[in-house]
Scaffold this motif. Structure first.
Motif, PDB file in Angstrom:
ATOM      1  N   HIS A  77       0.796  -1.219   0.000  1.00 41.37           N
ATOM      2  CA  HIS A  77       0.000   0.000   0.000  1.00 41.37           C
ATOM      3  C   HIS A  77       0.836   1.280   0.000  1.00 41.37           C
ATOM      4  O   HIS A  77       1.904   1.335   0.615  1.00 41.37           O
ATOM      5  CB  HIS A  77      -0.913   0.040   1.232  1.00 41.37           C
ATOM      6  N   SER A  78       0.317   2.284  -0.663  1.00 40.90           N
ATOM      7  CA  SER A  78       0.762   3.664  -0.490  1.00 40.90           C
ATOM      8  C   SER A  78      -0.426   4.430   0.080  1.00 40.90           C
ATOM      9  O   SER A  78      -1.537   4.341  -0.450  1.00 40.90           O
ATOM     10  CB  SER A  78       1.199   4.284  -1.822  1.00 40.90           C
ATOM     11  N   ILE A  79      -0.169   5.172   1.144  1.00 39.37           N
ATOM     12  CA  ILE A  79      -1.233   5.941   1.820  1.00 39.37           C
ATOM     13  C   ILE A  79      -1.073   7.406   1.430  1.00 39.37           C
ATOM     14  O   ILE A  79       0.002   7.996   1.616  1.00 39.37           O
ATOM     15  CB  ILE A  79      -1.156   5.786   3.347  1.00 39.37           C
ATOM     16  N   ILE A  80      -2.134   8.001   0.928  1.00 37.40           N
ATOM     17  CA  ILE A  80      -2.084   9.382   0.435  1.00 37.40           C
ATOM     18  C   ILE A  80      -3.112  10.208   1.206  1.00 37.40           C
ATOM     19  O   ILE A  80      -4.307   9.961   1.120  1.00 37.40           O
ATOM     20  CB  ILE A  80      -2.407   9.451  -1.068  1.00 37.40           C
ATOM     21  N   SER A  81      -2.632  11.186   1.951  1.00 39.00           N
ATOM     22  CA  SER A  81      -3.537  12.045   2.712  1.00 39.00           C
ATOM     23  C   SER A  81      -3.789  13.348   1.968  1.00 39.00           C
ATOM     24  O   SER A  81      -2.853  13.993   1.472  1.00 39.00           O
ATOM     25  CB  SER A  81      -2.939  12.363   4.088  1.00 39.00           C
ATOM     26  N   LEU A  82      -5.065  13.745   1.905  1.00 35.33           N
ATOM     27  CA  LEU A  82      -5.447  15.020   1.314  1.00 35.33           C
ATOM     28  C   LEU A  82      -5.726  16.072   2.388  1.00 35.33           C
ATOM     29  O   LEU A  82      -6.133  17.185   2.069  1.00 35.33           O
ATOM     30  CB  LEU A  82      -6.710  14.854   0.456  1.00 35.33           C
ATOM     31  N   ALA A  83      -5.510  15.714   3.643  1.00 35.23           N
ATOM     32  CA  ALA A  83      -5.918  16.567   4.761  1.00 35.23           C
ATOM     33  C   ALA A  83      -4.978  17.757   4.934  1.00 35.23           C
ATOM     34  O   ALA A  83      -3.755  17.601   4.994  1.00 35.23           O
ATOM     35  CB  ALA A  83      -5.970  15.757   6.048  1.00 35.23           C
ATOM     36  N   THR A  84      -5.554  18.918   5.043  1.00 39.36           N
ATOM     37  CA  THR A  84      -4.784  20.135   5.269  1.00 39.36           C
ATOM     38  C   THR A  84      -4.166  20.135   6.664  1.00 39.36           C
ATOM     39  O   THR A  84      -4.842  19.839   7.656  1.00 39.36           O
ATOM     40  CB  THR A  84      -5.701  21.368   5.134  1.00 39.36           C
ATOM     41  N   GLY A  85      -2.877  20.442   6.731  1.00 39.14           N
ATOM     42  CA  GLY A  85      -2.229  20.661   8.021  1.00 39.14           C
ATOM     43  C   GLY A  85      -1.777  19.424   8.764  1.00 39.14           C
ATOM     44  O   GLY A  85      -1.162  19.538   9.823  1.00 39.14           O
ATOM     45  N   ILE A  86      -2.068  18.241   8.250  1.00 43.86           N
ATOM     46  CA  ILE A  86      -1.632  16.996   8.904  1.00 43.86           C
ATOM     47  C   ILE A  86      -0.314  16.560   8.274  1.00 43.86           C
ATOM     48  O   ILE A  86      -0.260  16.222   7.093  1.00 43.86           O
ATOM     49  CB  ILE A  86      -2.682  15.884   8.765  1.00 43.86           C
ATOM     50  N   THR A  87       0.749  16.581   9.053  1.00 44.78           N
ATOM     51  CA  THR A  87       2.079  16.305   8.526  1.00 44.78           C
ATOM     52  C   THR A  87       2.319  14.802   8.390  1.00 44.78           C
ATOM     53  O   THR A  87       1.611  13.979   8.981  1.00 44.78           O
ATOM     54  CB  THR A  87       3.159  16.887   9.452  1.00 44.78           C
ATOM     55  N   LEU A  88       3.344  14.474   7.636  1.00 50.45           N
ATOM     56  CA  LEU A  88       3.738  13.074   7.507  1.00 50.45           C
ATOM     57  C   LEU A  88       4.158  12.507   8.862  1.00 50.45           C
ATOM     58  O   LEU A  88       3.842  11.361   9.193  1.00 50.45           O
ATOM     59  CB  LEU A  88       4.877  12.941   6.498  1.00 50.45           C
ATOM     60  N   SER A  89       4.846  13.306   9.657  1.00 51.10           N
ATOM     61  CA  SER A  89       5.280  12.808  10.968  1.00 51.10           C
ATOM     62  C   SER A  89       4.079  12.484  11.855  1.00 51.10           C
ATOM     63  O   SER A  89       4.117  11.524  12.638  1.00 51.10           O
ATOM     64  CB  SER A  89       6.195  13.831  11.662  1.00 51.10           C
ATOM     65  N   GLU A  90       3.007  13.261  11.732  1.00 55.30           N
ATOM     66  CA  GLU A  90       1.789  12.954  12.492  1.00 55.30           C
ATOM     67  C   GLU A  90       1.162  11.656  11.999  1.00 55.30           C
ATOM     68  O   GLU A  90       0.647  10.868  12.792  1.00 55.30           O
ATOM     69  CB  GLU A  90       0.794  14.105  12.369  1.00 55.30           C
TER      70      GLU A  90
END
Length: 266
Positions: free
Chosen positions: A93-106
């Motif tokens: 899997h590759s997980i792709i976030s579209l959420a504003t302000g949520i960092t990769l570290s989070e």
């Protein structure tokens, strides 16, 4: 090939639906490769009719997919990641976030360290395959980056950026489309005041804005270079532009961009 990849959009709201619409218009894309989830699946019935798989079970959707797009609100990213974590295979899997302000570290506070994760910021023009999407990643190799790039290229144009610029990209690309639409609305209102009906004013403004954008893209010139071609001495264009500047047009636009950025960057 993006046409051969199974894609899940978790929490398919307005932006997710725009991406879905764009994907479903790609020649050779199998609708059964698109899995959409939402708590209330009735709002996704049109996509089911077009052949997409509609589910309310996010974990099941992840288990069926290769690329997982998180289309949920920022405050729901962590709960959703915890929900789907048992189904995430870091080798698949590759997980792709579209959420504003949520960092990769989070995101990695939940995800396993070896998981491939992306942040992406498209806009609603994905609906007509004209989005601009900025992406960044962690752990992805060239092949995986190319795959995600091809996903977003299929709904417009993609730019890889450093994660530190993702909030700025959100303002210019995602919020920015609303700024342009508000500008267009104001032009239409002005057109009505000087004599056009609303339908005709809309047609003129829509094509004018489209033509201006294409001029910048195809000629690769600065806006002021094109403006110089329109502003003749003592002409009506320069009078209008100067009046707009006297009323703070450019300043208001810049301040709006900065205000949106400050809201995200807090």
């Amino acid at each position: 090939m993006i046409t051969n990849v199974k894609i899940a959009i978790i929490g398919c709201g307005n932006l997710g639906a725009s991406i879905a619409n764009g994907l479903l218009t790609i020649p050779g894309f199998d609708p059964e490769n698109l899995i959409l989830t939402k708590r209330n699946t009735s709002s996704l019935s049109e996509y089911q009719q077009r052949g997409a798989i509609i589910l309310s079970d996010n974990l099941q959707a992840v288990q069926m997919a290769d690329l997982v797009i998180l289309g949920v609100k920022p405050y729901n990213v962590t709960p959703i990641l915890n929900e789907i974590l048992p189904g995430i295979d870091p080798e698949r899997h590759s997980i792709i976030s579209l959420a504003t302000g949520i960092t990769l570290s989070e995101m990695y506070q939940v995800l396993k360290p070896e998981t491939i994760a992306f942040r992406a910021m498209p806009n609603i023009a994905a609906d007509i395959q004209e989005s601009i999407t900025c992406i960044c990643n962690q752990n992805a190799n060239t092949e995986q980056i190319d795959l995600v790039t091809s996903l977003f290229n299929s709904i417009g144009f993609t730019i890889p950026i450093d994660e530190s610029l993702m909030e700025a990209a959100t303002v210019l690309g995602a919020c920015g489309i609303a700024y342009v639409l508000r500008f267009m609305r104001a032009m239409i209102q002005g057109g009505i005041q000087i004599g056009f009906d609303s339908v005709t004013a809309s047609k003129i403004v829509n094509q004018t804005v489209k033509g201006a954008a294409e001029l910048m893209i195809q000629k690769n010139i600065h806006p002021e270079a094109a403006i110089d071609k329109v502003t003749t001495p003592k002409g009506c264009t320069i009078v209008g532009l100067n009046e707009m500047e006297h009323q703070g047009f450019s300043s208001a636009m810049v301040r709006g961009v900065i205000a949106s950025y400050d809201k995200i960057a807090k």
